[in-house]
Design a protein around this motif. Structure first.
Motif, PDB file in Angstrom:
ATOM      1  N   GLU A 107      23.480 142.525  -9.996  1.00 55.09           N
ATOM      2  CA  GLU A 107      23.330 143.899  -9.525  1.00 55.09           C
ATOM      3  C   GLU A 107      21.853 144.152  -9.214  1.00 55.09           C
ATOM      4  N   ILE A 108      21.603 145.050  -8.259  1.00 54.16           N
ATOM      5  CA  ILE A 108      20.220 145.241  -7.824  1.00 54.16           C
ATOM      6  C   ILE A 108      19.852 146.714  -7.694  1.00 54.16           C
ATOM      7  N   LEU A 109      18.614 146.985  -8.039  1.00 56.83           N
ATOM      8  CA  LEU A 109      17.970 148.256  -7.743  1.00 56.83           C
ATOM      9  C   LEU A 109      17.129 148.039  -6.498  1.00 56.83           C
ATOM     10  N   VAL A 110      17.387 148.821  -5.464  1.00 52.94           N
ATOM     11  CA  VAL A 110      16.653 148.703  -4.204  1.00 52.94           C
ATOM     12  C   VAL A 110      15.829 149.970  -4.022  1.00 52.94           C
ATOM     13  N   ILE A 136      23.405 156.255  -5.410  1.00 52.26           N
ATOM     14  CA  ILE A 136      22.216 156.681  -4.690  1.00 52.26           C
ATOM     15  C   ILE A 136      21.562 157.787  -5.497  1.00 52.26           C
ATOM     16  N   CYS A 137      20.377 158.198  -5.096  1.00 52.32           N
ATOM     17  CA  CYS A 137      19.720 159.368  -5.672  1.00 52.32           C
ATOM     18  C   CYS A 137      19.734 160.498  -4.653  1.00 52.32           C
ATOM     19  N   ALA A 138      19.641 161.725  -5.139  1.00 46.69           N
ATOM     20  CA  ALA A 138      19.560 162.878  -4.247  1.00 46.69           C
ATOM     21  C   ALA A 138      18.800 163.991  -4.960  1.00 46.69           C
ATOM     22  N   HIS A 139      18.181 164.853  -4.170  1.00 48.42           N
ATOM     23  CA  HIS A 139      17.556 166.049  -4.741  1.00 48.42           C
ATOM     24  C   HIS A 139      17.508 167.149  -3.693  1.00 48.42           C
ATOM     25  N   LYS A 140      17.449 168.371  -4.187  1.00 50.29           N
ATOM     26  CA  LYS A 140      17.463 169.527  -3.305  1.00 50.29           C
ATOM     27  C   LYS A 140      16.143 169.618  -2.542  1.00 50.29           C
ATOM     28  N   ILE A 141      16.244 169.799  -1.231  1.00 48.88           N
ATOM     29  CA  ILE A 141      15.076 169.906  -0.368  1.00 48.88           C
ATOM     30  C   ILE A 141      14.873 171.375   0.011  1.00 48.88           C
ATOM     31  N   LEU A 182      21.327 151.732  -6.251  1.00 46.62           N
ATOM     32  CA  LEU A 182      21.802 150.749  -7.222  1.00 46.62           C
ATOM     33  C   LEU A 182      23.115 150.166  -6.712  1.00 46.62           C
ATOM     34  N   TYR A 183      23.146 148.853  -6.547  1.00 43.28           N
ATOM     35  CA  TYR A 183      24.317 148.197  -5.997  1.00 43.28           C
ATOM     36  C   TYR A 183      24.919 147.205  -6.994  1.00 43.28           C
ATOM     37  N   ARG A 184      26.249 147.213  -7.066  1.00 42.89           N
ATOM     38  CA  ARG A 184      26.973 146.266  -7.901  1.00 42.89           C
ATOM     39  C   ARG A 184      26.896 144.853  -7.295  1.00 42.89           C
ATOM     40  N   LYS A 185      27.234 143.874  -8.114  1.00 47.11           N
ATOM     41  CA  LYS A 185      27.231 142.491  -7.635  1.00 47.11           C
ATOM     42  C   LYS A 185      28.133 142.326  -6.407  1.00 47.11           C
ATOM     43  N   ASP A 186      29.311 142.941  -6.469  1.00 45.93           N
ATOM     44  CA  ASP A 186      30.280 142.777  -5.381  1.00 45.93           C
ATOM     45  C   ASP A 186      29.784 143.364  -4.061  1.00 45.93           C
TER      46      ASP A 186
END
Length: 250
Positions: A107-110, A136-141, A182-186
């Protein structure tokens, strides 16, 4: 878990600051932008290696930086062999390049290497562990004009991604998506499929609308300051905020 830091762009919008220096190695006070990013990654015990993918022009700069790294992770600098904007691989192309070159099956953090932020990546990883899905991440703009130049996400009541558009003309929400994934191995094999289908290899957010039709993706919504160093104005503003001691104040 592995971490891939995207640093293979040429940052032409920041010229002349980045004509001979990669954006991630511009200084903010006594540290570089990259120092600040890697300090956050160092807090995540799950991460074993940090792969920094760059280009032929700036590879030596990053190699020199890595010699002074004092953190707990293994650092590897990957040169994607590109030499200009004309032959660059794009962020998703670079991600595939690193995965293939290093035979990553974890698994990877990009992440982008030019965003500084004031939230804990551990909170992001904790939600990923809870959901067992790509994240993914998100925040109010607050400034809606900014939404036109970034990914914008729509979420359901439990934080699942139900819509995503990169640089929309008419944003469907006020939740912007910074380059943290953040992505799973698959999912690694799906990145290859995405590119083989001829999809856009450039901004990392382009992968998300394709992915949500094939897998569940959730968003970690944070309430903290994030600064994208993308223009001279944003860089000098960050320098000024740091000097005033208010870098991460809202």
């Amino acid at each position: 878990m592995q971490c891939v830091l995207l640093a293979a762009g040429y940052a032409t919008r920041l010229y002349p600051l980045t004509e001979n220096m990669p954006k991630a190695l511009l200084r903010l006070g006594k540290k570089t932008i990259l120092d600040m990013v890697v300090e956050k990654i160092d807090e995540v015990e799950d991460i074993e290696n940090i792969y920094i993918v760059t280009n032929e022009k700036f590879s030596d700069h990053f190699l020199n930086w890595s010699k002074s790294y004092k953190g707990s992770k293994q650092i590897k600098i990957i040169n994607d062999r590109t030499t200009s904007n004309d032959n660059r691989l794009g962020a998703i192309g670079d991600l595939k390049y690193v995965i293939g070159l290093e035979n990553i099956s974890d698994e990877i953090l990009v992440m982008a290497s030019d965003n500084i932020f004031d939230f804990s990546l551990n909170d992001f990883v904790d939600m990923y562990r809870e959901k067992k899905c790509d994240m993914i991440c998100a925040h109010k703009i607050e400034n809606h004009d900014e939404l036109h130049s970034m990914g914008v996400v729509e979420l359901d009541s439990v934080g699942k991604v139900i819509g995503f558009e990169e640089k929309p003309q008419n944003p469907k929400s006020d939740l912007g998506v910074p380059p943290f994934y953040l992505y799973r191995k698959d999912t690694l094999q799906m990145i290859d499929t995405y590119l083989k289908e001829g999809n856009n290899p450039d901004a990392p957010g382009h992968f998300i609308p394709w992915l949500i039709t094939r897998a569940d993706v959730y968003a970690y919504v944070f309430d903290a300051v994030r600064i994208d160093i993308g223009t001279p104005e944003s860089y000098y503003d960050a320098c000024d905020r740091l000097e005033q001691g208010i870098l991460f104040e809202k």
